[in-house]
Enzyme design. Structure first.
Site, PDB file in Angstrom:
ATOM      1  N   TYR A 137       0.853  -1.085   0.010  1.00 31.28           N
ATOM      2  CA  TYR A 137       0.026   0.011  -0.112  1.00 31.28           C
ATOM      3  C   TYR A 137       0.946   1.209   0.114  1.00 31.28           C
ATOM      4  O   TYR A 137       1.717   1.448   1.025  1.00 31.28           O
ATOM      5  CB  TYR A 137      -0.879   0.004   1.194  1.00 31.28           C
ATOM      6  CG  TYR A 137      -1.973   1.037   1.376  1.00 31.28           C
ATOM      7  CD1 TYR A 137      -2.197   2.151   0.295  1.00 31.28           C
ATOM      8  CD2 TYR A 137      -2.552   1.336   2.625  1.00 31.28           C
ATOM      9  CE1 TYR A 137      -2.891   3.145   0.183  1.00 31.28           C
ATOM     10  CE2 TYR A 137      -3.204   2.450   2.613  1.00 31.28           C
ATOM     11  CZ  TYR A 137      -3.694   3.197   1.441  1.00 31.28           C
ATOM     12  OH  TYR A 137      -4.496   4.399   1.699  1.00 31.28           O
ATOM     13  N   LYS A 165      -1.324  -1.135  -4.191  1.00 39.68           N
ATOM     14  CA  LYS A 165      -2.401   0.119  -3.958  1.00 39.68           C
ATOM     15  C   LYS A 165      -1.704   1.483  -4.038  1.00 39.68           C
ATOM     16  O   LYS A 165      -0.950   1.670  -3.120  1.00 39.68           O
ATOM     17  CB  LYS A 165      -3.085  -0.032  -2.819  1.00 39.68           C
ATOM     18  CG  LYS A 165      -4.110   0.788  -2.416  1.00 39.68           C
ATOM     19  CD  LYS A 165      -4.746   0.615  -1.176  1.00 39.68           C
ATOM     20  CE  LYS A 165      -5.746   1.703  -0.661  1.00 39.68           C
ATOM     21  NZ  LYS A 165      -6.325   1.454   0.736  1.00 39.68           N
TER      22      LYS A 165
END
Length: 296
Positions: A137, A165
């Protein structure tokens, strides 16, 4: 493919005393599970991971996996494992695997901003500790670390680092990063976009959508992705026109407080975010409720 499609990040509901409201969490997860989303991630930023202790986090995963398995047995439930210390990250990874999570989401949370070498060391430690798929992330606005693409490509050589992400606030930057990654990484690797407003403005249904609002308004995000994929322009315009006012109002609020306001406006007993975070003012919540009421 892991971490693909519409990925919903629910809030963690709290009682008036600030405890985790497990009954409401299970009700929320069960509803999301049958909404058409492709997976659920608990204990993301939307899920208040930073404000929960280890036992609470493990209980959230267990309750969520149980609720999702009852409603939609094949739906993956992933878990965020981020923490300031690597020892704690590894403990959360172990707990998540033991609680039945289908995969892990890892951001570079740290009081002192990390170097690329420190991030790489932590990510390798996580990947080596589990066989679960891992999604990196990239959240530079919070962590002050922006994943360089060469580091992503290096970590993607690990068998279970399968996704990234990435912020979608700058569409041109996201598109360039996605195109570059596709030339650097062989095999299946899922590049995903975060940021609710950016996702709705995007015309790209090929990348994954990581969204907190999608956990509360899932049918709209699923409908938008379907319309984009099938090139149904009128339907795309119609869904965007419904979502835009709500998401514009949401982006004007503090992120976590705003999501709790949206959850309450959608009929969930989400409670207020855990202190020291404060809820949005009453007038702003009333505006949110009015906008949600206008959704068809």
């Amino acid at each position: 493919m892991d971490f693909s499609g519409v990925i919903a990040y629910p809030v963690t509901p709290f009682t008036a005393d600030g405890d985790v409201n497990e009954a409401e969490l299970q009700r929320l997860i069960g509803s999301i599970a049958v909404s058409g989303v492709d997976s659920i991630v608990v204990l993301g930023s939307s899920g208040s991971f930073a404000y929960l202790n280890r036992a609470e986090r493990e209980a959230v995963i267990q309750s969520s996996v149980e609720a999702a398995s009852q409603a939609a047995p094949q739906l993956p439930v992933y878990a965020g494992i981020s923490a300031v210390g690597t020892r704690e990250v590894l403990a959360h990874a172990s707990d998540a695997e033991g609680a039945g999570a289908s995969g892990l989401v890892l951001s570079t949370a740290s009081y002192v901003p990390l170097t690329a070498e420190e991030v790489a060391t932590q990510c390798r430690a996580v990947a080596q500790s589990t066989e679960l798929p891992v999604c990196l992330y990239n959240n530079p606005g919070t962590t002050q670390f922006d994943f360089p693409l060469d580091l992503v490509a290096e970590l993607a050589q690990l068998n279970n680092v399968v996704a990234l992400k990435d912020p979608g606030l700058d569409a041109a930057v996201f598109r360039q990063r996605s195109e570059t990654l596709s030339t650097m990484i062989e095999g299946d690797f899922c590049h995903g976009m975060s940021g609710d407003a950016a996702i709705v403005d995007s015309s790209n249904s090929e990348v994954a959508w990581h969204s907190g609002a999608a956990a509360l308004l899932p049918k709209f995000f699923v409908a938008l992705r379907s319309a984009l994929r099938d090139d149904r322009v009128e339907d795309v315009i119609a869904v965007r026109s419904l979502l835009d006012p709500v998401l514009r109002h949401l982006t004007e609020q503090r992120k976590l407080s705003g999501l709790h306001s949206l959850a309450r406006a959608c009929g969930w007993d989400a409670g207020d975010p855990r202190l020291p975070l404060l809820p949005v003012p009453g007038s702003q919540h009333r505006d949110m409720a009015r906008l949600v009421d206008q959704l068809v």
